[in-house]
Design a protein around this motif. Structure first.
Motif: not given
Length: 71
Positions: A1-5, A36-40, A32-33
Motif C-alpha cells: 500500500m503506497s502512502r500519499r504525501v 478537506r479544510l485543515v485550518a483557517w 489537496r486530494y
C-alpha cells in the motif's frame, strides 16, 4: 500500500466585516486530494496571521508535507 504525501494548498481571500473600511483576510489550508479544510484563521495579510495559520495546522501537517500557494 503506497502512502500519499500530505499536500496542502494555502490560500487567502478578503472580505468586509461590518463596514467596507474593515477589510479582513481569511487564510485557508486545504488538503489537496481530499479537499478537506485543515485550518483557517482571520486577520490581516501580514506575517503574524501567517504564523497563526501555521500554529493552527495539526502537528502531522507541519512536517513532511508539501505546501502549494498561488505565488
Amino acid at each position: 500500500m503506497s502512502r500519499r504525501v500530505k499536500e496542502l494548498e494555502l490560500d487567502e481571500l478578503w472580505t468586509f466585516v461590518g463596514r467596507k473600511r474593515r477589510k479582513v483576510w481569511l487564510w485557508l489550508a486545504v488538503e489537496r486530494y481530499s479537499r478537506r479544510l485543515v485550518a483557517w484563521v482571520l486577520g490581516s495579510r501580514g506575517r503574524a496571521t501567517a504564523r497563526r495559520l501555521w500554529q493552527a495546522l495539526p502537528p502531522p501537517y507541519r512536517t513532511g508535507a508539501w505546501y502549494h500557494t498561488d505565488e
